[in-house]
Design a protein around this motif. Structure first.
Motif, PDB file in Angstrom:
ATOM      1  N   LEU A   1       8.334 -12.567  -1.962  1.00 29.72           N
ATOM      2  CA  LEU A   1       7.916 -11.181  -2.152  1.00 29.72           C
ATOM      3  C   LEU A   1       8.471 -10.373  -0.975  1.00 29.72           C
ATOM      4  N   ARG A   2       9.492  -9.552  -1.255  1.00 31.79           N
ATOM      5  CA  ARG A   2      10.216  -8.904  -0.168  1.00 31.79           C
ATOM      6  C   ARG A   2       9.651  -7.539   0.198  1.00 31.79           C
ATOM      7  N   GLN A   3       9.260  -6.742  -0.780  1.00 33.88           N
ATOM      8  CA  GLN A   3       8.797  -5.394  -0.451  1.00 33.88           C
ATOM      9  C   GLN A   3       7.830  -4.897  -1.515  1.00 33.88           C
ATOM     10  N   ILE A   4       6.810  -4.188  -1.053  1.00 35.30           N
ATOM     11  CA  ILE A   4       5.839  -3.526  -1.928  1.00 35.30           C
ATOM     12  C   ILE A   4       5.946  -2.034  -1.648  1.00 35.30           C
ATOM     13  N   ILE A   5       6.396  -1.281  -2.631  1.00 32.63           N
ATOM     14  CA  ILE A   5       6.629   0.157  -2.463  1.00 32.63           C
ATOM     15  C   ILE A   5       5.455   0.898  -3.094  1.00 32.63           C
ATOM     16  N   LEU A   6       4.691   1.585  -2.259  1.00 35.05           N
ATOM     17  CA  LEU A   6       3.476   2.266  -2.695  1.00 35.05           C
ATOM     18  C   LEU A   6       3.735   3.749  -2.907  1.00 35.05           C
ATOM     19  N   PRO A   7       2.857   4.428  -3.690  1.00 32.60           N
ATOM     20  CA  PRO A   7       2.960   5.893  -3.817  1.00 32.60           C
ATOM     21  C   PRO A   7       2.727   6.560  -2.464  1.00 32.60           C
ATOM     22  N   ASN A   8       3.300   7.742  -2.300  1.00 29.61           N
ATOM     23  CA  ASN A   8       3.176   8.456  -1.022  1.00 29.61           C
ATOM     24  C   ASN A   8       1.722   8.738  -0.668  1.00 29.61           C
ATOM     25  N   LYS A   9       0.896   9.067  -1.670  1.00 27.80           N
ATOM     26  CA  LYS A   9      -0.508   9.355  -1.416  1.00 27.80           C
ATOM     27  C   LYS A   9      -1.198   8.125  -0.820  1.00 27.80           C
ATOM     28  N   ILE A  10      -0.897   6.942  -1.371  1.00 26.03           N
ATOM     29  CA  ILE A  10      -1.502   5.709  -0.865  1.00 26.03           C
ATOM     30  C   ILE A  10      -0.973   5.399   0.533  1.00 26.03           C
ATOM     31  N   LYS A  11       0.314   5.666   0.768  1.00 24.08           N
ATOM     32  CA  LYS A  11       0.881   5.439   2.099  1.00 24.08           C
ATOM     33  C   LYS A  11       0.167   6.293   3.139  1.00 24.08           C
ATOM     34  N   ASP A  12      -0.047   7.588   2.795  1.00 23.66           N
ATOM     35  CA  ASP A  12      -0.734   8.480   3.737  1.00 23.66           C
ATOM     36  C   ASP A  12      -2.170   8.013   3.976  1.00 23.66           C
ATOM     37  N   GLN A  13      -2.813   7.549   2.919  1.00 26.65           N
ATOM     38  CA  GLN A  13      -4.193   7.077   3.057  1.00 26.65           C
ATOM     39  C   GLN A  13      -4.252   5.850   3.952  1.00 26.65           C
ATOM     40  N   ILE A  14      -3.339   4.914   3.725  1.00 27.99           N
ATOM     41  CA  ILE A  14      -3.305   3.699   4.547  1.00 27.99           C
ATOM     42  C   ILE A  14      -2.999   4.055   5.996  1.00 27.99           C
ATOM     43  N   LEU A  15      -2.077   5.022   6.198  1.00 30.29           N
ATOM     44  CA  LEU A  15      -1.720   5.424   7.556  1.00 30.29           C
ATOM     45  C   LEU A  15      -2.917   6.041   8.266  1.00 30.29           C
ATOM     46  N   SER A  16      -3.674   6.910   7.565  1.00 33.28           N
ATOM     47  CA  SER A  16      -4.847   7.527   8.184  1.00 33.28           C
ATOM     48  C   SER A  16      -5.905   6.485   8.524  1.00 33.28           C
ATOM     49  N   VAL A  17      -6.075   5.509   7.639  1.00 32.84           N
ATOM     50  CA  VAL A  17      -7.036   4.440   7.908  1.00 32.84           C
ATOM     51  C   VAL A  17      -6.607   3.633   9.131  1.00 32.84           C
ATOM     52  N   GLN A  18      -5.322   3.340   9.218  1.00 33.56           N
ATOM     53  CA  GLN A  18      -4.823   2.580  10.363  1.00 33.56           C
ATOM     54  C   GLN A  18      -4.997   3.362  11.662  1.00 33.56           C
ATOM     55  N   VAL A  19      -4.743   4.685  11.607  1.00 30.02           N
ATOM     56  CA  VAL A  19      -4.926   5.512  12.802  1.00 30.02           C
ATOM     57  C   VAL A  19      -6.389   5.515  13.220  1.00 30.02           C
ATOM     58  N   ALA A  20      -7.295   5.657  12.223  1.00 25.87           N
ATOM     59  CA  ALA A  20      -8.727   5.641  12.539  1.00 25.87           C
ATOM     60  C   ALA A  20      -9.138   4.303  13.140  1.00 25.87           C
ATOM     61  N   LYS A  21      -8.613   3.232  12.588  1.00 26.25           N
ATOM     62  CA  LYS A  21      -8.931   1.913  13.124  1.00 26.25           C
ATOM     63  C   LYS A  21      -8.421   1.767  14.552  1.00 26.25           C
ATOM     64  N   GLN A  22      -7.212   2.268  14.802  1.00 22.53           N
ATOM     65  CA  GLN A  22      -6.660   2.187  16.154  1.00 22.53           C
ATOM     66  C   GLN A  22      -7.491   2.996  17.148  1.00 22.53           C
ATOM     67  N   GLN A  23      -7.941   4.186  16.706  1.00 22.30           N
ATOM     68  CA  GLN A  23      -8.790   4.991  17.573  1.00 22.30           C
ATOM     69  C   GLN A  23     -10.121   4.302  17.840  1.00 22.30           C
ATOM     70  N   ALA A  24     -10.707   3.729  16.777  1.00 23.14           N
ATOM     71  CA  ALA A  24     -11.965   3.005  16.959  1.00 23.14           C
ATOM     72  C   ALA A  24     -11.780   1.818  17.892  1.00 23.14           C
ATOM     73  N   GLN A  25     -10.670   1.127  17.738  1.00 16.21           N
ATOM     74  CA  GLN A  25     -10.390  -0.001  18.623  1.00 16.21           C
ATOM     75  C   GLN A  25     -10.188   0.469  20.056  1.00 16.21           C
ATOM     76  N   ARG A  26      -9.546   1.652  20.214  1.00 18.82           N
ATOM     77  CA  ARG A  26      -9.336   2.185  21.556  1.00 18.82           C
ATOM     78  C   ARG A  26     -10.670   2.547  22.207  1.00 18.82           C
ATOM     79  N   VAL A  27     -11.558   3.206  21.415  1.00 21.34           N
ATOM     80  CA  VAL A  27     -12.877   3.556  21.948  1.00 21.34           C
ATOM     81  C   VAL A  27     -13.660   2.294  22.286  1.00 21.34           C
TER      82      VAL A  27
END
Length: 354
Positions: free
Chosen positions: A221-247
């Motif tokens: 399985l080489r690549q999973i191409i997601l819709p842009n809306k899902i990409k933005d959602q995943i990115l925001s979740v990752q940013v929130a997780k990183q901020q929570a981890q930083r705090v």
């Protein structure tokens, strides 16, 4: 009517002799006697036909031959080596049993889906709907090879384009069924799990086919191409997780610093306590030693010893009187030392001797 080759050559020889007798023409050499036999000419013709008809085939490693006799395939494959067959009645089809690769990808720049490059085929990427109906594009690589033991049955059943009839439909069906179980945002996280499921399901599907035509080698399985809306959602979740981890890291760091300071303070307090205890113990030990010494001294002060000490001090006074004859001496009651003497000439000056 059969032709008598002996009469033919005899006639030609006679004509040649006549020509020689008349003094003109070239006399050809006589043919060997074995060429006068019809069987020799028949064998020669068969050899020429065999050379041009080529009634043999050479099978290389990574290939098998399928022998067809009047249109019917022999179930036993022809392995690597030289094999003979009867032209016109028989034919040998050589098929490749090496590993083939299909790349499912977005191939706008790669040309036709039937583009083959050294056993590698390019097929369009697989469009899938996730568990919520969102479109997802999957790119993967599928490795397989033709089962050499059942190659004849596979070609007889599916034809020489068996890959398009077996592999491509199965891969697309399996990928759609498995990927469609998950929501799009979970696909990148569960990538390895999905690849394992695709591999096991493909193996299960291939095993159910008649004659086991294909051997599965790998699924990547080489690549999973997601819709842009899902990409933005995943990115925001990752940013929130990183901020929570930083705090969380900052809180943990502050807690560790506080614990460090508390540990240092406690260590210093313990050190001072230990030092104070050591000092107290030292004083106690010294006092006990002094008390013991005093006790020993007091126990050793007998009346005779005190009298001796008095005599010694009196002797020192006597020596002093020799130097200062005007001194006045006062003895304490009982003759206890030390004794005090005062110089009569200078009453403003006093001295104490112990």
């Amino acid at each position: 009517m059969a032709t008598n080759y002996n009469d033919y050559f005899k006639k030609n020889n006679d004509n040649d002799n006549n020509s020689n007798n008349t003094g003109g023409g070239f006399t050809p050499p006589e043919l060997p006697n074995f060429l006068n036999k019809p069987i020799v000419w028949i064998i020669a013709i068969l050899i020429v036909l065999a050379i041009f008809a080529k009634p043999f085939v050479v099978i290389n490693q990574g290939e098998v031959g399928i022998l067809s006799t009047t249109g019917k395939f022999d179930p036993e494959p022809l392995n690597a080596g030289m094999h003979f067959y009867i032209p016109i009645f028989q034919k040998v089809y050589v098929v490749d049993t090496k590993i083939h690769i299909i790349n499912y990808k977005r191939i706008a720049e790669a040309g036709s889906m039937n583009d083959t490059r050294g056993g590698i085929k390019l097929y369009p990427s697989i469009n899938v709907l996730d568990s919520r109906g969102l479109p997802v594009t999957i790119e993967l690589t599928f490795g397989y090879r033709l089962n050499p033991k059942t190659a004849a049955q596979t070609i007889a059943t599916y034809g020489f384009n068996w890959e398009d009839k077996i592999i491509n439909p199965l891969v697309r069906d399996v990928v759609r069924n498995i990927v469609g179980r998950f929501p799009a945002e979970d696909l990148p996280i569960k990538r390895n799990q999905i690849a394992t499921l695709i591999n096991s399901k493909m193996q299960e599907k291939l095993d159910k086919l008649q004659s086991n035509p294909v051997i599965l080698e790998s699924v990547q399985l080489r690549q999973i191409i997601l819709p842009n809306k899902i990409k933005d959602q995943i990115l925001s979740v990752q940013v929130a997780k990183q901020q929570a981890q930083r705090v969380q890291y900052e809180v943990l760091k502050a807690k560790q610093e506080a614990q460090k300071r508390a540990a240092l303070a406690q260590g210093m307090a313990e050190a001072k306590k230990i030092q104070a205890q050591g000092t107290a113990q030292a004083i106690t030990i010294q006092a006990n030693a002094q008390a013991k010494a005093n006790k020993l001294i007091s126990e050793s002060l007998t009346p005779k010893l005190l009298q001796l000490k008095q005599i010694e001090v009196q002797g020192k006074f006597n020596e002093a009187l020799k130097v200062n004859k005007n001194a006045q001496i006062f003895l304490t009651p009982g003759g206890v030392v030390p004794n005090l003497w005062i110089n009569a000439k200078d009453k403003q000056k006093a001295s104490v001797s112990k």
